[in-house]
Design an enzyme around this catalytic site. Structure first.
Site, PDB file in Angstrom:
ATOM      1  CB  CYS A  95      -0.973  -0.037   1.170  1.00 48.62           C
ATOM      2  SG  CYS A  95      -2.217   1.254   1.093  1.00 48.62           S
ATOM      3  CG  HIS A 183      -3.911  -3.376   2.947  1.00 48.09           C
ATOM      4  ND1 HIS A 183      -3.046  -2.898   3.891  1.00 48.09           N
ATOM      5  CD2 HIS A 183      -4.390  -2.278   2.309  1.00 48.09           C
ATOM      6  CE1 HIS A 183      -3.005  -1.579   3.849  1.00 48.09           C
ATOM      7  NE2 HIS A 183      -3.816  -1.178   2.895  1.00 48.09           N
ATOM      8  CD  GLU A 185      -1.802  -5.748   5.420  1.00 50.62           C
ATOM      9  OE1 GLU A 185      -1.492  -6.225   4.305  1.00 50.62           O
ATOM     10  OE2 GLU A 185      -1.876  -4.528   5.631  1.00 50.62           O
TER      11      GLU A 185
END
Ligand code: XMP
Length: 592
Positions: A95, A183, A185
């Protein structure tokens, strides 16, 4: 003669791991989430400030630059030591990390004005690159950004794009540099875990050295070191975190050296104080009047949190004084977990999203004096539960939904003024402000109410309508909000009692239906929207989450919703029932 060595307990393999992956904190809460996800893969990982000089990062096998709320063009925005890109160490930007990598290496970043928040479809080229191994094709990813990479630095290729983001995955494999705009994660990026695993194992060649479910003996050792000869005095809340932390301390130091005190603030849920009374080693301190008096007339969420935090410290001082708990013999224990420190701006640059009650000034002072032990401060909720299971704590305790320390106070919304709702083409704007988090920084905005329980429409509206950070659906009460307005109101015992009763009703009915097991948390919120006879409404906020960092609104079965609405509308003072359809981000789980 050849002597066989006794097998070491499993956790010994994991003593004092060195971080193989370092996450550079570019200002968001995501840095810790990434660290956690890497640890979940079995590889120990830690967070460092983004500007840390490259030579201090040298021991790690890989570096990940996290997301963050800034624009690379903002004055003073986080940056990195450019030398990290030229040492042959593998680097992954995520990001803001992608934008920063492109910017530092001479590519172009374009300022975005609209932004992309939420789910997106990524088209990833099938490449032979180890980072993207097995990941080519269309897939769901999760985005949270405004700026875009517009020009690639020399030597990079673009391998991924979405409809709104033409540069979503870039690579310079020969230099071991990679970056993605989405993202990996967060759970909503369906193949994000695989991408992180590829980075950790295929690109960085890490070996497994970490296991969250074998932490207890290590944490106990840390507690013994922190306490020395001193005893630990603990505030417990009955929740998972403080109970697990308390149990670890008693195991580490023995029952006689650990005391637990539960403060009944008057902001607790129904039945909570009785639940805690049944726990061994804990005494109850009644302080309802003290808290309610301090909160009288207060409407601002941040002030509420500060007051509650400071009152906690006052009770603490009183108890300590009365029982002589902080002479040289004692230190304070707390069940603080990772997200609590992140969201209070406790890490290098995290924007202050909200102040947690265990990070206020009085507590900071004890931290500076080295008089605090927080055994869970680097763990996330699910890691805490894993430790609790390791300690064989009862499942009904470990499975409890999280409940915020400041209690019902932050679910009882207030207003300084009377104010009308405002009809718009998209729905009714209700002038009740709630907290949100967008691109990692805090928002505080009114709510949009719509007439149908329609999650897709809610998502569309939240992305399109400016000036609001939540969309709720009216599910019971006068439609469309006829005769309802926001009235000036503060935290009063009567409103707290109203919320407590509503919360107990919702808890009972969702437990009977088994709905509580399907979700992560179910805040019930009182808002000062109603009629002259019934001044308040209830908002239902069931969400699913892995760790509270991101969350999705969950819609319940119509039959259960009908039962809940019927009982709530029958309750004194309640004019309407609403359903919060907003994910986190852009809203937070709690309203304040
Ligand atoms: P938000 O509202 O930030 O909440 O999306 C994330 C998680 O944190 C909990 N929460 C708190 N817990 N003290 C706590 O112990 C607090 O001040 C606090 N504020 C939010 C919230 O319930 C959710 O699980």
């Amino acid at each position: 003669m050849h002597r066989r060595r006794a097998a070491l307990p499993r956790y010994h393999r994991y003593l004092n791991p060195q971080a193989q992956i370092l996450i550079l904190d570019a200002g968001g809460q995501y840095c810790h989430l990434i660290a956690r996800k890497v640890r979940d893969l079995g590889v120990y990982s830690e967070v460092r400030a983004s500007e840390t000089p490259a030579e201090e990062l040298g021991a790690a096998k890989g570096i990940i630059i996290s997301g963050g709320p800034s624009s690379v063009y903002d004055p003073g925005s986080p940056t990195v030591d450019p030398a990290i890109f030229t040492r042959g160490q593998a680097v992954l930007g995520i990001c803001y990390g992608q934008q920063l990598m492109a910017h530092v290496l001479g590519g172009g970043v374009q300022k975005g004005d609209k932004g992309e928040f939420g789910l997106a479809t990524l088209d990833l080229e099938a490449t032979a690159d180890p980072l993207f191994a097995g990941l080519g094709g269309r897939q769901q990813v999760w985005m949270s950004h405004r700026d875009l990479v517009a020009g690639l630095p020399e030597g990079f290729v673009n391998v991924g794009r979405t409809d709104t983001c033409p540069v979503a995955a870039i690579a310079a494999p020969a230099r071991r540099l990679y970056a993605v705009q989405f993202h990996p994660e967060v759970v909503h990026t369906t193949r994000g875990k695989q991408l992180l695993a590829n980075f950790v194992f295929r690109v960085c060649q890490c070996e497994k050295d970490w296991d969250a479910s074998h932490r207890a003996p290590l944490i106990e050792q840390e507690i013994r070191e922190a306490a020395g000869k001193r005893n630990v005095f603990f505030f417990v809340s009955g929740g998972v975190d403080s109970t697990v932390a308390f149990a670890l301390c008693t195991r580490a130091l023995g029952n006689s050296r650990v005391r637990g005190v539960y403060v009944d603030t008057g902001l607790m849920r129904e039945g909570e104080t009785d639940f805690v009374r049944r726990m061994p080693g804990i005494t109850v301190e009644c302080a309802q009047e003290q808290f309610l008096a301090a909160l009288e007339g207060v409407t601002d969420p941040e002030r509420k949190r500060h007051i509650i935090g400071e009152e906690f410290v006052r009770v603490q001082e009183r108890v300590i004084e009365a029982r002589r708990l902080l002479d040289e013999q004692w230190i304070l224990g707390q069940g603080t977990i990772y997200p609590d420190t992140i969201e209070s701006g406790g890490t290098a640059k995290a924007a202050l999203i909200k102040t947690h009650h265990n990070r206020v000034a009085g507590i900071q002072k004890l931290i500076e004096e080295g008089r605090i032990v927080e055994p869970l401060k680097s763990l996330y909720k699910d890691e805490v539960r894993a430790v609790g299971r390791e300690l064989a704590l009862p499942a009904d305790l470990l499975d409890r939904h999280p409940f915020p320390g400041p209690g019902l106070a932050i679910r009882c919304l207030c207003s300084d003024v009377d104010a009308p709702v405002r009809d718009t083409a998209d729905g009714c704007v209700i002038p009740v402000h709630s907290v949100g988090v967008q691109g990692d920084s805090r928002s505080y905005a009114p709510v949009l109410a719509i007439g149908q329980l329609d999650p897709a429409r809610a998502t569309e509206l939240i992305n399109r309508v400016s000036g609001v950070n939540r969309v709720i659906a009216s599910v019971a009460g006068p439609a469309p909000l006829t005769g309802m307005q926001v009235s000036a109101s503060s935290l009063t015992p009567a409103r707290l009692a109203r919320l407590r009763t509503a919360d107990a009703t919702v808890r009972r009915l969702s437990h009977e239906a088994g709905f509580d097991r399907r979700i992560w948390q179910f805040p019930v919120v009182l808002i000062p929207l109603g009629t002259a006879d019934s001044p308040d409404s209830i908002v239902l906020r069931p969400i699913d989450s892995v760790d509270g960092m991101t969350a999705q609104s969950v819609v319940m079965e119509p039959a259960l919703l009908e039962r809940i609405s019927k009982e709530l509308l029958g309750q004194e003072g309640i004019a309407g029932v609403f359903y919060d359809l907003t994910h986190k981000p852009p809203a937070t789980i709690e309203w304040e």
